[in-house]
Design a protein around this motif. Structure first.
Motif, mmCIF file in Angstrom:
data_model
loop_
_atom_site.group_PDB
_atom_site.id
_atom_site.type_symbol
_atom_site.label_atom_id
_atom_site.label_comp_id
_atom_site.label_asym_id
_atom_site.label_seq_id
_atom_site.Cartn_x
_atom_site.Cartn_y
_atom_site.Cartn_z
ATOM 1 N N LEU A 200 0.783 -1.286 0.096
ATOM 2 C CA LEU A 200 0.055 0.083 0.113
ATOM 3 C C LEU A 200 0.864 1.382 0.057
ATOM 4 C CD1 LEU A 200 -2.666 -1.119 2.619
ATOM 5 C CD2 LEU A 200 -2.726 -1.044 0.151
ATOM 6 N N SER A 201 2.063 1.161 -0.029
ATOM 7 C CA SER A 201 3.024 2.283 0.158
ATOM 8 C C SER A 201 3.370 2.851 -1.224
ATOM 9 C CB SER A 201 4.299 1.956 0.968
ATOM 10 O OG SER A 201 5.159 2.970 0.884
ATOM 11 N N ASP A 202 3.490 3.995 -1.264
ATOM 12 C CA ASP A 202 4.057 4.663 -2.615
ATOM 13 C C ASP A 202 5.731 5.160 -2.552
ATOM 14 O OD1 ASP A 202 3.773 6.800 -0.875
ATOM 15 O OD2 ASP A 202 2.506 7.947 -2.197
ATOM 16 N N GLN A 203 6.243 4.654 -1.586
ATOM 17 C CA GLN A 203 7.703 4.849 -1.274
ATOM 18 C C GLN A 203 8.578 4.040 -2.129
ATOM 19 O OE1 GLN A 203 8.417 7.969 0.507
ATOM 20 N NE2 GLN A 203 6.422 8.092 0.610
ATOM 21 N N TYR A 204 8.980 4.437 -3.291
ATOM 22 C CA TYR A 204 9.823 3.766 -4.026
ATOM 23 C C TYR A 204 10.823 4.609 -4.821
ATOM 24 C CZ TYR A 204 6.994 4.623 -8.036
ATOM 25 O OH TYR A 204 6.304 5.375 -9.023
ATOM 26 N N VAL A 205 11.905 4.118 -5.454
ATOM 27 C CA VAL A 205 12.847 4.539 -6.285
ATOM 28 C C VAL A 205 12.873 4.050 -7.612
ATOM 29 C CG1 VAL A 205 15.387 5.262 -6.731
ATOM 30 C CG2 VAL A 205 14.416 5.047 -4.423
ATOM 31 N N PRO A 206 12.223 4.905 -8.657
ATOM 32 C CA PRO A 206 12.266 4.355 -9.966
ATOM 33 C C PRO A 206 13.603 4.090 -10.919
ATOM 34 C CG PRO A 206 11.607 6.758 -9.917
ATOM 35 C CD PRO A 206 12.017 6.233 -8.583
ATOM 36 N N LEU A 207 13.589 2.934 -11.356
ATOM 37 C CA LEU A 207 14.950 2.762 -12.054
ATOM 38 C C LEU A 207 14.718 2.251 -13.433
ATOM 39 C CD1 LEU A 207 16.411 0.671 -9.164
ATOM 40 C CD2 LEU A 207 17.104 3.045 -9.660
ATOM 41 N N LEU A 208 15.634 2.187 -14.285
ATOM 42 C CA LEU A 208 15.751 1.889 -15.543
ATOM 43 C C LEU A 208 16.935 0.707 -15.615
ATOM 44 C CD1 LEU A 208 15.330 4.969 -17.704
ATOM 45 C CD2 LEU A 208 13.648 3.388 -17.360
ATOM 46 N N LEU A 209 16.341 -0.578 -16.578
ATOM 47 C CA LEU A 209 17.326 -1.370 -16.781
ATOM 48 C C LEU A 209 17.386 -1.782 -18.205
ATOM 49 C CD1 LEU A 209 19.145 -4.319 -15.839
ATOM 50 C CD2 LEU A 209 16.776 -5.045 -15.703
ATOM 51 N N THR A 210 18.567 -1.534 -18.958
ATOM 52 C CA THR A 210 18.573 -1.775 -20.286
ATOM 53 C C THR A 210 19.467 -3.015 -20.818
ATOM 54 O OG1 THR A 210 18.575 0.715 -20.426
ATOM 55 C CG2 THR A 210 19.242 -0.686 -22.473
ATOM 56 N N ILE A 211 18.937 -3.848 -21.686
ATOM 57 C CA ILE A 211 19.632 -5.073 -22.299
ATOM 58 C C ILE A 211 19.831 -4.799 -23.899
ATOM 59 C CG2 ILE A 211 19.787 -7.483 -22.393
ATOM 60 C CD1 ILE A 211 17.985 -7.733 -20.070
ATOM 61 N N THR A 212 21.080 -4.632 -24.272
ATOM 62 C CA THR A 212 21.472 -4.319 -25.614
ATOM 63 C C THR A 212 21.274 -5.676 -26.361
ATOM 64 O OG1 THR A 212 23.892 -4.875 -25.435
ATOM 65 C CG2 THR A 212 22.903 -2.692 -24.868
ATOM 66 N N ARG A 213 21.513 -5.594 -27.535
ATOM 67 C CA ARG A 213 21.033 -6.802 -28.617
ATOM 68 C C ARG A 213 22.481 -7.793 -28.338
ATOM 69 N NH1 ARG A 213 20.833 -4.719 -34.499
ATOM 70 N NH2 ARG A 213 20.668 -7.062 -34.971
ATOM 71 N N MET A 214 23.429 -7.364 -27.768
ATOM 72 C CA MET A 214 24.532 -8.104 -27.430
ATOM 73 C C MET A 214 24.507 -8.626 -26.175
ATOM 74 S SD MET A 214 26.020 -7.728 -30.440
ATOM 75 C CE MET A 214 27.545 -8.861 -29.934
ATOM 76 N N GLY A 215 23.531 -8.481 -25.399
ATOM 77 C CA GLY A 215 23.483 -8.798 -24.030
ATOM 78 C C GLY A 215 23.984 -8.181 -22.941
ATOM 79 N N ALA A 216 24.624 -6.855 -23.177
ATOM 80 C CA ALA A 216 25.209 -6.144 -22.227
ATOM 81 C C ALA A 216 24.166 -5.354 -21.363
ATOM 82 C CB ALA A 216 25.912 -5.003 -22.800
ATOM 83 N N VAL A 217 24.264 -5.408 -19.972
ATOM 84 C CA VAL A 217 23.182 -4.762 -19.111
ATOM 85 C C VAL A 217 23.828 -3.335 -18.605
ATOM 86 C CG1 VAL A 217 21.940 -4.958 -17.129
ATOM 87 C CG2 VAL A 217 22.570 -7.133 -18.569
ATOM 88 N N SER A 218 22.722 -2.340 -18.554
ATOM 89 C CA SER A 218 23.167 -0.966 -17.893
ATOM 90 C C SER A 218 22.088 -0.486 -17.109
ATOM 91 C CB SER A 218 23.440 0.078 -19.141
ATOM 92 O OG SER A 218 22.090 0.194 -19.858
ATOM 93 N N MET A 219 22.262 0.112 -16.103
ATOM 94 C CA MET A 219 21.100 0.515 -15.124
ATOM 95 C C MET A 219 21.301 2.090 -14.777
ATOM 96 S SD MET A 219 21.659 -2.714 -12.232
ATOM 97 C CE MET A 219 21.631 -4.366 -12.890
ATOM 98 N N ALA A 220 20.126 2.538 -14.486
ATOM 99 C CA ALA A 220 20.085 4.119 -14.284
ATOM 100 C C ALA A 220 18.782 4.373 -13.504
ATOM 101 C CB ALA A 220 20.315 4.838 -15.692
ATOM 102 N N LYS A 221 19.079 5.504 -12.787
ATOM 103 C CA LYS A 221 18.076 6.375 -12.187
ATOM 104 C C LYS A 221 16.851 6.773 -13.005
ATOM 105 C CE LYS A 221 18.131 8.211 -8.306
ATOM 106 N NZ LYS A 221 18.331 8.936 -7.239
#
Length: 237
Positions: A200-221
């Motif tokens: 029921l809480s709305d306390q959270y941090v939104p994040l982005l997770l990206t996966i490229t066509r080569m399988g590499a992973v990156s993360m960001a706020k």
């Protein structure tokens, strides 16, 4: 009332005259309810018919028992509410397990994305704003090609996003979810979140997770709502 009955019984048993009995009947008539008075009028008539004294004694005793049995108990309008009992947590709680599967067209082919969130008792415990303790979650992701072979597979935890979180969220937040945001020409972009395990809480941090066509992973706020698309990326995770 009980004194009148006792006196009346004694008068009868002692053999007092009819005049005295009539006087007692009148006295009782003015100090009792109508139903009881009627009883004693009949009772006086019985005396005038020369009933046996022992019979009179039992009749008077029966009258006393009737009065005791018919006496109404006092009623109270007070409502007593039970005192609330504070619930004591006996152990860490777990968030619900979630499974999702989605087919997408990407880089000219079809892929299936499978994401499963499960509580993990091996991870450090977390808690919500009220102090209630929870197990943290792990999220497993698989991206399968059209022929069923696996293009990408990895299990994420809150620790993978630690560099993007403030101290309190790193300590008390839980990994809440990862969902597909959109497909781009060379990458798949997912929305992720870390925050309070209370649903029921709305306390959270939104994040982005990206996966490229080569399988590499990156993360960001995910600061798109605050700054119109600016992102602080953590490459090569």
């Amino acid at each position: 009332m009980y004194q009148f009955l006792l006196a009346y019984t004694l008068f009868i048993y002692s053999g007092f005259t009819d005049e005295v009995l009539c006087l007692m009947e009148n006295l009782v008539f003015h100090h009792t309810k109508h139903g009881v008075s009627l009883f004693f009028i009949i009772f006086a008539d019985t005396i005038t018919n020369k009933m046996n004294k022992i019979q009179l004694f039992f009749v008077a005793s029966l009258a006393g028992l009737m009065l005791v049995g018919c006496k109404e108990k006092p009623k109270s309008d007070d409502i007593i509410a039970p005192k609330p009992v504070k619930q004591v947590q006996t152990g860490p709680e777990s968030m619900q397990e979630i499974k999702q599967s989605q087919d997408v067209d990407w880089v000219g082919s079809q892929y299936k994305i499978e994401i499963v969130r499960t509580p993990d008792k091996e991870l450090a415990l977390t808690k919500d704003e009220s102090g209630k303790v929870y197990h943290d979650n792990k999220i497993s992701m698989r991206i399968l090609r059209k022929d069923g072979s696996q293009f990408f597979g990895r299990t994420f935890t809150k620790a993978d996003f630690a560099s993007l979180l403030d101290e309190d969220t790193r300590k008390n937040g839980a990994l809440l979810g990862i969902v597909l945001d959109k497909t781009e020409e060379n990458q798949l972009r997912f929305a992720a979140s870390v925050g309070s395990p209370d649903v029921l809480s709305d306390q959270y941090v939104p994040l982005l997770l990206t996966i490229t066509r080569m399988g590499a992973v990156s993360m960001a706020k995910d600061d798109r709502l605050d700054s119109g698309g600016a992102m602080e990326e953590d490459e090569g995770v």
